[in-house]
Design a protein around this motif. Structure first.
Motif, PDB file in Angstrom:
ATOM      1  N   VAL A  70       4.831 -55.043 -27.910  1.00  0.00           N
ATOM      2  CA  VAL A  70       6.107 -55.360 -28.555  1.00  0.00           C
ATOM      3  C   VAL A  70       6.985 -56.216 -27.659  1.00  0.00           C
ATOM      4  N   ASP A  71       7.048 -55.877 -26.371  1.00  0.00           N
ATOM      5  CA  ASP A  71       7.974 -56.573 -25.483  1.00  0.00           C
ATOM      6  C   ASP A  71       7.471 -56.481 -24.044  1.00  0.00           C
ATOM      7  N   VAL A  72       7.892 -57.455 -23.239  1.00  0.00           N
ATOM      8  CA  VAL A  72       7.634 -57.459 -21.801  1.00  0.00           C
ATOM      9  C   VAL A  72       8.972 -57.625 -21.100  1.00  0.00           C
ATOM     10  N   ILE A  73       9.360 -56.626 -20.311  1.00  0.00           N
ATOM     11  CA  ILE A  73      10.668 -56.605 -19.656  1.00  0.00           C
ATOM     12  C   ILE A  73      10.474 -56.936 -18.184  1.00  0.00           C
ATOM     13  N   GLY A  74      11.149 -57.968 -17.704  1.00  0.00           N
ATOM     14  CA  GLY A  74      11.098 -58.356 -16.304  1.00  0.00           C
ATOM     15  C   GLY A  74      12.388 -58.024 -15.577  1.00  0.00           C
ATOM     16  N   GLY A  75      12.476 -58.468 -14.326  1.00  0.00           N
ATOM     17  CA  GLY A  75      13.692 -58.247 -13.558  1.00  0.00           C
ATOM     18  C   GLY A  75      13.457 -57.622 -12.200  1.00  0.00           C
ATOM     19  N   HIS A  76      12.461 -56.760 -12.089  1.00  0.00           N
ATOM     20  CA  HIS A  76      12.186 -56.121 -10.806  1.00  0.00           C
ATOM     21  C   HIS A  76      11.532 -57.107  -9.841  1.00  0.00           C
ATOM     22  N   GLU A  77      11.742 -56.873  -8.554  1.00  0.00           N
ATOM     23  CA  GLU A  77      11.169 -57.713  -7.503  1.00  0.00           C
ATOM     24  C   GLU A  77      10.110 -56.967  -6.704  1.00  0.00           C
ATOM     25  N   GLY A  78       9.627 -55.860  -7.247  1.00  0.00           N
ATOM     26  CA  GLY A  78       8.592 -55.063  -6.609  1.00  0.00           C
ATOM     27  C   GLY A  78       7.851 -54.261  -7.656  1.00  0.00           C
ATOM     28  N   PRO A  79       6.728 -53.651  -7.312  1.00  0.00           N
ATOM     29  CA  PRO A  79       5.976 -52.850  -8.276  1.00  0.00           C
ATOM     30  C   PRO A  79       6.835 -51.742  -8.893  1.00  0.00           C
ATOM     31  N   VAL A  80       6.642 -51.517 -10.188  1.00  0.00           N
ATOM     32  CA  VAL A  80       7.395 -50.485 -10.915  1.00  0.00           C
ATOM     33  C   VAL A  80       6.713 -49.146 -10.672  1.00  0.00           C
ATOM     34  N   SER A  81       7.361 -48.288  -9.915  1.00  0.00           N
ATOM     35  CA  SER A  81       6.739 -47.035  -9.481  1.00  0.00           C
ATOM     36  C   SER A  81       6.944 -45.884 -10.453  1.00  0.00           C
ATOM     37  N   CYS A  82       7.990 -45.929 -11.280  1.00  0.00           N
ATOM     38  CA  CYS A  82       8.247 -44.817 -12.192  1.00  0.00           C
ATOM     39  C   CYS A  82       9.017 -45.307 -13.415  1.00  0.00           C
ATOM     40  N   LEU A  83       8.747 -44.686 -14.553  1.00  0.00           N
ATOM     41  CA  LEU A  83       9.404 -44.987 -15.824  1.00  0.00           C
ATOM     42  C   LEU A  83       9.780 -43.676 -16.501  1.00  0.00           C
ATOM     43  N   LEU A  84      10.892 -43.693 -17.255  1.00  0.00           N
ATOM     44  CA  LEU A  84      11.316 -42.485 -17.961  1.00  0.00           C
ATOM     45  C   LEU A  84      12.255 -42.856 -19.097  1.00  0.00           C
ATOM     46  N   PHE A  85      12.039 -42.238 -20.267  1.00  0.00           N
ATOM     47  CA  PHE A  85      12.915 -42.427 -21.418  1.00  0.00           C
ATOM     48  C   PHE A  85      14.077 -41.442 -21.351  1.00  0.00           C
ATOM     49  N   SER A  86      15.233 -41.884 -21.833  1.00  0.00           N
ATOM     50  CA  SER A  86      16.389 -41.000 -21.931  1.00  0.00           C
ATOM     51  C   SER A  86      16.161 -39.983 -23.046  1.00  0.00           C
ATOM     52  N   PRO A  87      16.534 -38.714 -22.852  1.00  0.00           N
ATOM     53  CA  PRO A  87      16.319 -37.717 -23.899  1.00  0.00           C
ATOM     54  C   PRO A  87      17.296 -37.836 -25.064  1.00  0.00           C
ATOM     55  N   THR A  88      18.377 -38.594 -24.911  1.00  0.00           N
ATOM     56  CA  THR A  88      19.401 -38.664 -25.956  1.00  0.00           C
ATOM     57  C   THR A  88      19.643 -40.073 -26.491  1.00  0.00           C
ATOM     58  N   GLU A  89      19.375 -41.119 -25.699  1.00  0.00           N
ATOM     59  CA  GLU A  89      19.651 -42.493 -26.117  1.00  0.00           C
ATOM     60  C   GLU A  89      18.356 -43.301 -26.138  1.00  0.00           C
ATOM     61  N   ASN A  90      18.463 -44.522 -26.653  1.00  0.00           N
ATOM     62  CA  ASN A  90      17.309 -45.417 -26.721  1.00  0.00           C
ATOM     63  C   ASN A  90      17.187 -46.222 -25.432  1.00  0.00           C
ATOM     64  N   TYR A  91      17.305 -45.543 -24.305  1.00  0.00           N
ATOM     65  CA  TYR A  91      17.231 -46.191 -23.005  1.00  0.00           C
ATOM     66  C   TYR A  91      15.923 -45.812 -22.317  1.00  0.00           C
ATOM     67  N   ILE A  92      15.462 -46.732 -21.463  1.00  0.00           N
ATOM     68  CA  ILE A  92      14.356 -46.439 -20.570  1.00  0.00           C
ATOM     69  C   ILE A  92      14.764 -46.855 -19.166  1.00  0.00           C
ATOM     70  N   ALA A  93      14.564 -45.955 -18.213  1.00  0.00           N
ATOM     71  CA  ALA A  93      14.911 -46.218 -16.814  1.00  0.00           C
ATOM     72  C   ALA A  93      13.641 -46.524 -16.040  1.00  0.00           C
ATOM     73  N   SER A  94      13.721 -47.541 -15.189  1.00  0.00           N
ATOM     74  CA  SER A  94      12.568 -47.939 -14.374  1.00  0.00           C
ATOM     75  C   SER A  94      12.975 -47.971 -12.908  1.00  0.00           C
ATOM     76  N   GLY A  95      12.188 -47.315 -12.068  1.00  0.00           N
ATOM     77  CA  GLY A  95      12.389 -47.339 -10.627  1.00  0.00           C
ATOM     78  C   GLY A  95      11.311 -48.180  -9.970  1.00  0.00           C
TER      79      GLY A  95
END
Length: 457
Positions: A60-85
């Motif tokens: 569906v989509d490819v999200i960029g922006g990070h300058e290093g490997p994405v080590s962790c991902l998690l969806f918000s339990p209440t909103e349509n957000y996804i957090a990436s570390g």
């Protein structure tokens, strides 16, 4: 590490969907939204977040922006957000529908290893390679506090390691985090035989939980002295011979981190890969190298007060007081004895007209224990009206103590809420299908009100 995400059918034991990025990329993290329709994975290089629709299998989509490997991902339990570390020392939160970054970038002092949302979605907690735990406010995108946990951590030491576990700095960081059900505590685990429980309000370590005592999983505190000869660890000494050359030959690929588990010389190391609290908050589970380990609150042992038990406090006292109509004493004694079958029998035979008097004379601990029993009965008991009356008056009379609950009270309330919702979902269709019949019965009862004596509900 083959650059794909595979979805398996747990009933048929086979993969029904294979998800691939638009270009070859090793995937280092994975997350699934609560509805189970969106799958996200983080890339090693390039540093993108890939979004798939699980039903169609399309990217569906490819999200960029990070300058290093994405080590962790998690969806918000209440909103349509996804957090990436990421290893670029930042956390980014994206809105999947608007395809834009939400708020500011969360900067850290070191690489991100794990993140977790609070159950209400208002806070996010993260941990880094330096052993720090950061607490962030999602609404303001500002840090709330930082816990320096490096001194709390105890590393691991194998039989061939030259440095002690205390001095080993390579493993002094967390790899998994989890909020408690009420959001007041955080569990953290990593390459250690311990899992750590932190209290966030005062930022203190409450307890360390030992996962295993298996010394073969690199949890040694000291080396075995029988292998130390003149200050040298003889396990490190390899004697060359032509007979065992094939056994000693290293056939692993350059750069491979996973050992060959078919070899007898492989030594696994203790590691907590994932931590999760139960929805009720009274237990948590750790997925470790030693297996799946579950810790639970022994609620029965905590609620049993041995000092209140006297010689005359026994089952016959419960029966005698109940036969005399002293329902308060009968229920209190049964709660002190802490026999579930006895408590249930007394509770079910107390008249509805005496509920208010009995509840007012119960202590807070007795009321919460009774509320836990009612929570189990609500799901299957036909006496719905009586159970609701007990619940109403317990919450009404003990609200001053309940509004600031402990972890145990919170688990009872959440279990009660869940069982009430399940009972409502089961009864509502039957009520709507027989709406006119119920109205007809109510009118007959109102008409014959003098002949039918009400039960006080």
């Amino acid at each position: 590490m083959d650059g794909t995400v595979r979805a398996y059918d747990a009933m048929r034991y086979r993969a029904f969907r294979v998800l691939k990025p638009d270009s070859p990329n090793q995937l280092t993290s994975l997350a699934i939204d609560p509805s189970g329709e969106i799958v996200c994975a983080g890339g090693f290089d390039p540093y993108n977040v890939y979004v798939w629709n699980l039903q169609t299998g399309h990217l569906v989509d490819v999200i960029g922006g990070h300058e290093g490997p994405v080590s962790c991902l998690l969806f918000s339990p209440t909103e349509n957000y996804i957090a990436s570390g990421s290893w670029d020392k930042t956390i980014r939160i994206y809105d999947l529908f608007s395809r834009k970054r939400k708020g500011e970038i969360y900067d850290h002092n070191s690489e991100i290893t794990a993140i977790d949302f609070r159950p209400d979605g208002k806070e996010i907690v993260s941990t880094t390679l330096k052993g720090e735990i950061y607490i962030w406010d999602v609404a303001s995108d500002q840090p709330i506090g930082v816990l320096d946990c490096r001194r709390d951590l105890v590393g691991i030491r194998g039989s061939k390691d030259e440095i002690t576990a205390k001095s080993n700095m390579n493993n002094k960081h967390f790899k998994s985090l989890c909020y408690s059900a009420d959001g007041d505590y955080v569990l953290a685990g990593g390459s250690s035989k311990y899992v750590y429980l932190y209290e966030l309000k005062h930022r203190i370590l409450l307890k360390r939980y030992g996962m295993t005592k298996n010394r073969s999983l690199a949890i040694l505190d000291k080396l075995n002295s029988k292998y130390i000869v003149e200050g040298i660890n003889t396990q490190d000494v390899e004697i060359e011979s032509e007979s065992d050359y094939e056994e000693r030959k290293d056939t692993t690929l350059p750069g491979a981190k996973r050992p060959d588990h078919t070899r007898r010389t492989v030594q696994l190391k203790m590691e907590s890969k994932m931590l999760r609290f139960s929805p009720s908050g009274n237990s948590w589970t750790a997925a470790t190298t030693a297996g799946l380990i579950t810790f639970s609150l022994t609620s029965n042992a905590k609620s049993f007060i041995g000092l209140e038990i006297e010689e005359n406090v026994n089952k016959s006292m419960v029966i005698d007081s109940f036969s005399k109509g002293d329902y308060v004493l009968s229920l209190q004694v049964s709660l002190k004895l802490d026999v579930q079958s006895l408590i249930k029998k007394v509770y079910e035979h107390i008249p509805a007209s005496s509920v208010v008097q009995v509840v007012k004379n119960l202590t807070f601990n007795q009321a919460t224990k009774l509320l836990g029993l009612i929570s189990e009965l609500v799901e299957r008991s036909p006496e719905i009206g009586v159970n609701m009356k007990w619940i109403y008056f317990i919450l009404l009379t003990k609200w001053d103590q309940i509004k600031e609950p402990s972890l145990q009270v919170s688990s009872i309330l959440k279990s009660l809420y869940r069982n009430l919702c399940l009972r409502y979902d089961n009864l509502y269709p039957a009520f709507t299908d027989n709406k006119h019949l119920v109205e007809y019965i109510q009118k007959i009862i109102q008409k014959n009100n003098q002949e039918i004596e009400p039960d006080g509900i």
